[in-house]
Design an enzyme around this catalytic site. Sequence first.
Site, short mmCIF file in Angstrom:
data_model
loop_
_atom_site.label_atom_id
_atom_site.label_comp_id
_atom_site.label_asym_id
_atom_site.label_seq_id
_atom_site.Cartn_x
_atom_site.Cartn_y
_atom_site.Cartn_z
N ARG A 1 3.29 10.33 -4.61
CA ARG A 1 3.72 9.55 -3.44
C ARG A 1 3.26 8.11 -3.62
O ARG A 1 2.07 7.84 -3.75
CB ARG A 1 3.12 10.12 -2.15
CG ARG A 1 3.79 9.56 -0.89
CD ARG A 1 3.03 9.93 0.37
NE ARG A 1 1.80 9.18 0.44
CZ ARG A 1 0.66 9.64 0.98
NH1 ARG A 1 0.60 10.84 1.49
NH2 ARG A 1 -0.43 8.88 1.00
N GLU B 1 -0.70 1.88 -2.94
CA GLU B 1 -1.32 2.74 -3.94
C GLU B 1 -0.30 3.77 -4.40
O GLU B 1 0.73 4.00 -3.75
CB GLU B 1 -2.58 3.42 -3.42
CG GLU B 1 -2.33 4.38 -2.27
CD GLU B 1 -3.63 4.98 -1.73
OE1 GLU B 1 -4.70 4.69 -2.28
OE2 GLU B 1 -3.55 5.74 -0.75
N ASN C 1 -0.21 7.70 -5.32
CA ASN C 1 -0.97 8.96 -5.25
C ASN C 1 -0.39 9.95 -6.24
O ASN C 1 0.78 10.32 -6.13
CB ASN C 1 -0.88 9.55 -3.85
CG ASN C 1 -1.45 8.62 -2.80
OD1 ASN C 1 -2.66 8.53 -2.62
ND2 ASN C 1 -0.58 7.87 -2.14
N SER D 1 0.10 14.03 0.49
CA SER D 1 0.28 14.86 1.68
C SER D 1 1.37 14.33 2.60
O SER D 1 1.99 13.31 2.33
CB SER D 1 -1.04 14.97 2.43
OG SER D 1 -1.49 13.69 2.80
N LYS E 1 -7.43 3.70 -9.19
CA LYS E 1 -7.31 2.25 -8.96
C LYS E 1 -7.51 1.48 -10.25
O LYS E 1 -6.82 0.49 -10.50
CB LYS E 1 -8.35 1.82 -7.92
CG LYS E 1 -7.98 2.15 -6.50
CD LYS E 1 -8.63 1.15 -5.52
CE LYS E 1 -7.95 1.18 -4.18
NZ LYS E 1 -7.88 2.53 -3.58
N LYS F 1 -12.00 -9.51 -3.48
CA LYS F 1 -12.62 -8.17 -3.54
C LYS F 1 -13.56 -8.09 -4.72
O LYS F 1 -13.27 -8.65 -5.79
CB LYS F 1 -11.54 -7.10 -3.73
CG LYS F 1 -10.65 -6.89 -2.53
CD LYS F 1 -9.78 -5.65 -2.73
CE LYS F 1 -9.13 -5.26 -1.42
NZ LYS F 1 -8.55 -3.91 -1.47
N GLU G 1 -15.85 -0.58 -7.57
CA GLU G 1 -15.95 0.17 -6.31
C GLU G 1 -17.40 0.06 -5.82
O GLU G 1 -18.34 0.12 -6.61
CB GLU G 1 -15.62 1.66 -6.53
CG GLU G 1 -14.26 1.93 -7.15
CD GLU G 1 -13.11 1.83 -6.16
OE1 GLU G 1 -13.37 1.88 -4.96
OE2 GLU G 1 -11.96 1.68 -6.62
N GLY G 2 -17.56 -0.09 -4.53
CA GLY G 2 -18.91 -0.14 -3.97
C GLY G 2 -19.65 -1.40 -4.33
O GLY G 2 -20.88 -1.46 -4.23
N ARG H 1 4.14 6.13 8.08
CA ARG H 1 3.01 6.22 8.99
C ARG H 1 2.87 4.89 9.72
O ARG H 1 2.98 3.83 9.11
CB ARG H 1 1.73 6.56 8.22
CG ARG H 1 1.67 8.05 7.87
CD ARG H 1 0.61 8.34 6.84
NE ARG H 1 0.95 7.68 5.58
CZ ARG H 1 0.13 7.59 4.53
NH1 ARG H 1 -1.07 8.11 4.61
NH2 ARG H 1 0.51 6.99 3.43
#
Lengths: 524, 524
Positions: free
Chosen positions: A136, A154, A156, A161, A356, A418, A422-423, A500
């Site tokens: 997706r 993104e 998936n 889902s 990512k 950014k 990550e983190g 969505r």
Amino acid sequence: METSLHLRSSRGRQIPLRITPSTGDDPKEDDNLYCPLALEATSWAHMNGLQMVSQTDEAFIHAPFSLLPNKISRQEFEKVKRLAPVFNTLIDRIACDRTWLLDAIEPALATDAFTARLSSIMASTPHQRVRLGLHRSDYMMDDSAEGAVFKQIELNTIASSFGCISAKVTALHQFILKRFGSDPQLGPRVSEAIKTLNLDRVQDSTDKGFDMAAHVAEECLPLNPTLRDLPAALAAAHAQYGVPGSIIVFVVQPNERNVIDQRMLEQELWTTNNVRVRRLTLAELASHRSVLSGDGSDDDDRVLTVDGEEVSVVYFRAGYTPDDYPTDAEWKAREILERSTAVKCPSLAYHLAGTKIVQQAIAQPGQLERFLDPTEAAEVRTSFVGLHLVSTESMESSSEAGLAVQEALMHPERYVLKPQREGGGNNLYGAELADRIRSGLDLEDLVLMQRIMPPIEPAWFVRQGQVQRGMSLSELGVFGTFLAADDRVVINQYAGHILRTKQDGVDEGGVATGYSVLSSPLLN
Amino acid sequence: METSLHLRSSRGRQIPLRITPSTGDDPKEDDNLYCPLALEATSWAHMNGLQMVSQTDEAFIHAPFSLLPNKISRQEFEKVKRLAPVFNTLIDRIACDRTWLLDAIEPALATDAFTARLSSIMASTPHQRVRLGLHRSDYMMDDSAEGAVFKQIELNTIASSFGCISAKVTALHQFILKRFGSDPQLGPRVSEAIKTLNLDRVQDSTDKGFDMAAHVAEECLPLNPTLRDLPAALAAAHAQYGVPGSIIVFVVQPNERNVIDQRMLEQELWTTNNVRVRRLTLAELASHRSVLSGDGSDDDDRVLTVDGEEVSVVYFRAGYTPDDYPTDAEWKAREILERSTAVKCPSLAYHLAGTKIVQQAIAQPGQLERFLDPTEAAEVRTSFVGLHLVSTESMESSSEAGLAVQEALMHPERYVLKPQREGGGNNLYGAELADRIRSGLDLEDLVLMQRIMPPIEPAWFVRQGQVQRGMSLSELGVFGTFLAADDRVVINQYAGHILRTKQDGVDEGGVATGYSVLSSPLLN
């Protein structure tokens, strides 16, 4: 005969199912005008399985939904449909080029133990001959540039889902538009709501007797084949495996709330294809149930059996987050599945191709062209958001990155800064973004990304028997299914969509929490 | 792009949907073996609209159901199917014989104000040219006499419920039997449960590879056409009325809990027949919305419009109890509906033909033969429970009543002694019954009725995520649809069935309260 009294339904002591305007901070006065229409919609939802498990208790509730579909550019919708098989191909070619894939992941390994463990299992398991993808690709409309275009949020490749349940949302919207569009009581609400969308094609129609809503349902609400095409891909992989009586295993989280979406896949596999599904968690698969045949000497002979039943396809709706592996047992289960000859949806290579770090790598100049022909690569690139690695060099240069840095200093509202890992810290916006770049400190750790400016449209949110009008922004998910055996591509197609819709100005998100609602695109 | 984080579903913070063994007073130890099967069944129920509104709050829950169908005599099932069109005819002929009908009701008028008011409205309104019935005849198996036979409990001519939802229960049982009957994990539970039913046809099968449950599903679980035939009858009446664009009105109670059962009818009427339905309470119909055309001088011209829309059919799912008429406004609404040319389902004559007083009258010797040919009358009579008016005379005579009184004195456990009038006192059983007859006091007020002794069978009750084994007794409802215009019968047929199963030894009843559960017949 006296027992008959007790067998009859008790009549007359019944309590209401209310639909109420929202009691939130800012209820609109006209929300209650939409209550009767929302009651029709929630009744439809309960009758037709548009359900999920509530967050606050264990009861099923109707899934939160948008009372009417939301406007989307027809041209852009057609483009991202067209891109679905291209992304399918891209993922497959990345997965088949292990050297490139492992190189792309490499920078993340030192700091990302989860991805590192997945990639080490992949490296020790054989290449997958039969490859199944239910992907997706998620997009948001970006209004900031010349003409609104879909930008990919993104891709998936695991546990995509809301596919099956979205077919129900489209059917609900069909019902609302066709049944109530010209209804003397509720029709004015439907027309009013459609008019606020400012659809190009219905602006000028003032004909008497023209049923605008039915016209919109026919012309602007695209068919949504998820409920047919997603199970069809799983069934085709099962057929490709070719062992009659074998089963498909759905790997699920222990406390799934979006369970009906998964159960619909299962039901279709049973009723249409006569294929049995077992739902098991990684922990259940680990606890002495899952066995590989053979002694490991012949990789082609590692048949997976669960409680004695041979498994044709393993479909993951879990396993994409470190939380799904609380102990080594879950890791062991994942490894057993991956080493088996069962078709994995996805294989670890597909799973990793969706991370990512790989999506950043593929966005670098020249990389798409490695896997796609130039026309496809160019069209895919139009969906990528601008992403630039900042460096002391790029501050001064006239490179693409340099130009972006200069524009960001002039228009910081168009960008987000950014941390690359990550983190690695918080995102920076506006003045903070500009200050950080000007400071020149540790610039190599940063990625400068174009900010998506989605159009804001009115919507009627329906959540647990409450209806509330608000301004909304939407994210379109486009499903693609892919099946290949060696070099033979069996399936490669668009397989449906989900929209969505989230209330503007609310930081929280998620359909399961009710902050986002399920909707359908209305093509303009 | 940062908004993407909020639009994704929140994963990993999800809570379980449990299926637990009942925590009631007497949980069986093996109930938890049935939890996995019950979880499959409740998931199916939520996905496929087997729902009702909970008694304790306003949430939809799965309707309480029996995990597996319950055994019923095939021969008796075929008999009551055959009786469905006969009862349809009987009701229609009674309704067309107003003199007989009013005479039959007459004894109740002094003490029963509700029936009196209904009959006075009927007397002042014209005979109905177009007559539509959606009846449900309820039966319990009586084991007390020679061979088990179905005895009629009551004949519902108004608001016969659970029709559409029962088609879902049959589909659920089909699914359970076929999907899990030979399943290595859950199959043993299904087989074990079927074996406890002692079905004749599967006793001897010990063949390997013989899928008993699938065989049972094919051979013993009858098709249930309610979802096709009940809306088809309403649609045929709408077509008979013949005004394009007119609507069907469902007269409903304000706080209906069994609303999905009604909504399914409504959905079928829309999707299959393109007929729009409005749901309105009697109070809503009364409040300035319902208008009859004409000045009353011409009875054939009293067209009913609601908010300006012409009404073809009025389908009552309310109006059968005094509680539905709290003020004169509701009575006024009923009168307006009855006086209109819309097709009523039921008309007041049909409604009254289904009252207890009329059913007692029709049971008297020679009365059935007034309306039915002798063969039909004889078969109908076999479904009637023995019912005798007690009198000082019958104490001594060798009449049928006299013989029954003498048998009751010897075997009081086979009878129940009831006051003849509604609200005339408690039913008497056993020694109290015998004492009362022997006393000889006020015998003319009493009816001596044969007691039905239903067979008690094991069942697994599933209610709100709890599964509990228990002994059960069942009541079969058989739907019949009838449409006539003047003397021309358009529809007269069996239209499906519903089995309700109640835990033995529990005084309370009712599906909406969860004491009874929905089931399907398994023909033996």
